[in-house]
Design an enzyme around this catalytic site. Structure first.
Site, PDB file in Angstrom:
ATOM      1  N   TRP A 102       0.820  -1.213   0.000  1.00 43.60           N
ATOM      2  CA  TRP A 102       0.000   0.000   0.000  1.00 43.60           C
ATOM      3  C   TRP A 102       0.853   1.263   0.000  1.00 43.60           C
ATOM      4  CZ3 TRP A 102      -4.357  -0.589  -2.100  1.00 43.60           C
ATOM      5  CH2 TRP A 102      -5.068  -1.778  -1.933  1.00 43.60           C
ATOM      6  N   ASP A 172      -1.848   6.392   6.399  1.00 43.73           N
ATOM      7  CA  ASP A 172      -2.910   5.577   5.794  1.00 43.73           C
ATOM      8  C   ASP A 172      -3.285   4.511   6.819  1.00 43.73           C
ATOM      9  OD1 ASP A 172      -4.510   3.785   4.495  1.00 43.73           O
ATOM     10  OD2 ASP A 172      -3.067   3.309   2.899  1.00 43.73           O
ATOM     11  N   LYS A 196     -12.453  -1.914   6.305  1.00 43.99           N
ATOM     12  CA  LYS A 196     -11.718  -2.844   7.159  1.00 43.99           C
ATOM     13  C   LYS A 196     -12.218  -2.762   8.601  1.00 43.99           C
ATOM     14  CE  LYS A 196      -8.906  -3.043   3.498  1.00 43.99           C
ATOM     15  NZ  LYS A 196      -7.925  -2.220   2.823  1.00 43.99           N
TER      16      LYS A 196
END
Ligand SMILES: *Cc1c(COP(=O)(O)O)cnc(C)c1O
Length: 361
Positions: A102, A172, A196
């Site tokens: 990511w 993030d 999530k």
């Protein structure tokens, strides 16, 4: 009705109590005679839902008053570009920690806008460690420092917050937000896709220090400008209303459970148990991550004999344990164990792993 233990990395399991409340309110939200999905985002019912969700999130995360909370769309992936578009101001470079899949995506997007200086990389060890900050090469001309506190795919998590002095820290937090108490004042921007640990896909949360709002250039599209969203209380256009409502129910659920301190205790216990079971399997199962960098949220484990993978997955599924297949870049299995995964789900998984090993080991 039979519910499985769902170990999906995202969209991930939601607390059953939240789903039940949503079901009860589905056709008629608290006497409104309609579903939250059918409400005008500017009507008084939805405005109340939205305000309550923000107030509950502020309480749960102890968000200081000088931070804005934005309920946006576009996923964490849109933030990969919104962050540089809004924070560079008159600067031309930004610092990025490169610690996995990511952060790599965040870096490649940022390169469209500025010089990216990679301050630390763990690519050489396939993203299984997180080097101490004294090895990082921070750059005092950087507009901000970006990192990924939990890399969802390799299962590595920072159990510390980088120190960046006066340079704003951007995180993030898609796969770790709400998993434990957090000192929000250490951050310039925190962002997270909801799917999530917050709610359904389609909602993206941004928590931003007020002084960082309003620096985007005049050519920035309105939908990508934090200032437009902040000034309009996330209602510049139609926000993801149903996702916002479900997120609000999740925030209330966290409060009922004892807040983030309680979440952290449960999450740590869940993760410790699972890592102990993996480490104690005599090599039948293996987690490749350096112990100090192991994630509480995503636990990859590899079977010594990869030929057993498909049998493991099919038998696990029969036992009500689903979505355990690992990401193709790591292989093996991955158990994502966000807040909504009850401790009993971990116990059932561990028992299953032991039985499987007894049969096949
Ligand atoms: C899932 C995930 C993303 C991608 O989120 P989208 O909402 O699909 O854009 C980004 N970063 C991390 C850490 C993630 O876990």
């Amino acid at each position: 009705m039979s519910r499985v233990f769902n170990f999906s990395a995202g969209p991930a399991a939601l607390p059953e109590e939240v789903l039940q409340q949503a079901r009860e309110e589905m056709l008629d939200w608290q006497g409104a005679g309609m579903s939250v999905m059918e409400m005008s985002h500017r009507g008084k019912e939805f405005m109340a839902i939205a305000a309550q969700a923000e107030a509950d999130l502020r309480e749960v995360m102890a968000i200081p008053k000088n931070y804005k909370v934005l309920f946006l769309q576009g996923g964490a992936s849109s933030q990969f570009s919104m962050v540089p578009m809004n924070l560079l101001a008159n600067k031309t470079s930004a610092d990025y920690a490169f610690t996995g899949h990511w952060s790599k995506k965040a870096i490649s997007e940022a390169k469209k806008f500025c010089d990216v200086s990679v301050v630390v990389t763990t690519e050489a060890d396939k993203f299984t460690s997180l080097p101490a900050q004294n090895t990082w090469k921070l750059n005092d001309k950087a507009a901000y420092v970006h990192y990924t506190p939990n890399e969802t795919i390799a299962g590595v998590e920072f159990h510390w917050i980088p120190e960046t002095g006066d340079v704003p820290l951007v995180a993030d937090m898609s796969s770790t937000i709400l998993s434990r108490p957090l000192d929000v004042s250490r951050f310039g921007v925190i962002y997270a896709g909801a799917q999530k640990n917050i709610g359904p896909a389609g909602l993206t949360l941004v928590i931003i220090r007020e002084d960082l709002v309003g620096q985007a250039s005049a050519k920035t599209p309105s939908m990508f400008d934090y200032k437009i969203h902040a000034e309009n209380e996330s209602m510049y256009n139609t926000p993801p209303t149903y996702g916002w409502y479900i997120a609000g129910l999740v925030f209330q659920w966290i409060k009922r459970k004892g807040g983030l301190k309680a979440m952290a205790e449960i999450n740590q216990r869940k993760a410790d148990k699972l890592y102990q079971a993996i480490d104690g399997s005599g090599g039948f199962y293996r987690n490749p991550v350096e112990p100090s960098a192991r994630s509480w949220m995503n636990v990859p484990f590899i079977l010594a004999d990869a030929n057993l993978d498909s049998e493991f997955l099919s038998q696990a599924k029969s036992a009500g344990l689903v979505q355990l297949k690992g990401h193709r870049s790591v292989g093996g299995m991955r158990a994502s164990i966000y807040n909504a995964m009850p401790e009993s789900g971990i116990d059932v998984l561990i028992d299953f792993m032991k039985e499987f090993q007894a049969k096949k080991g």
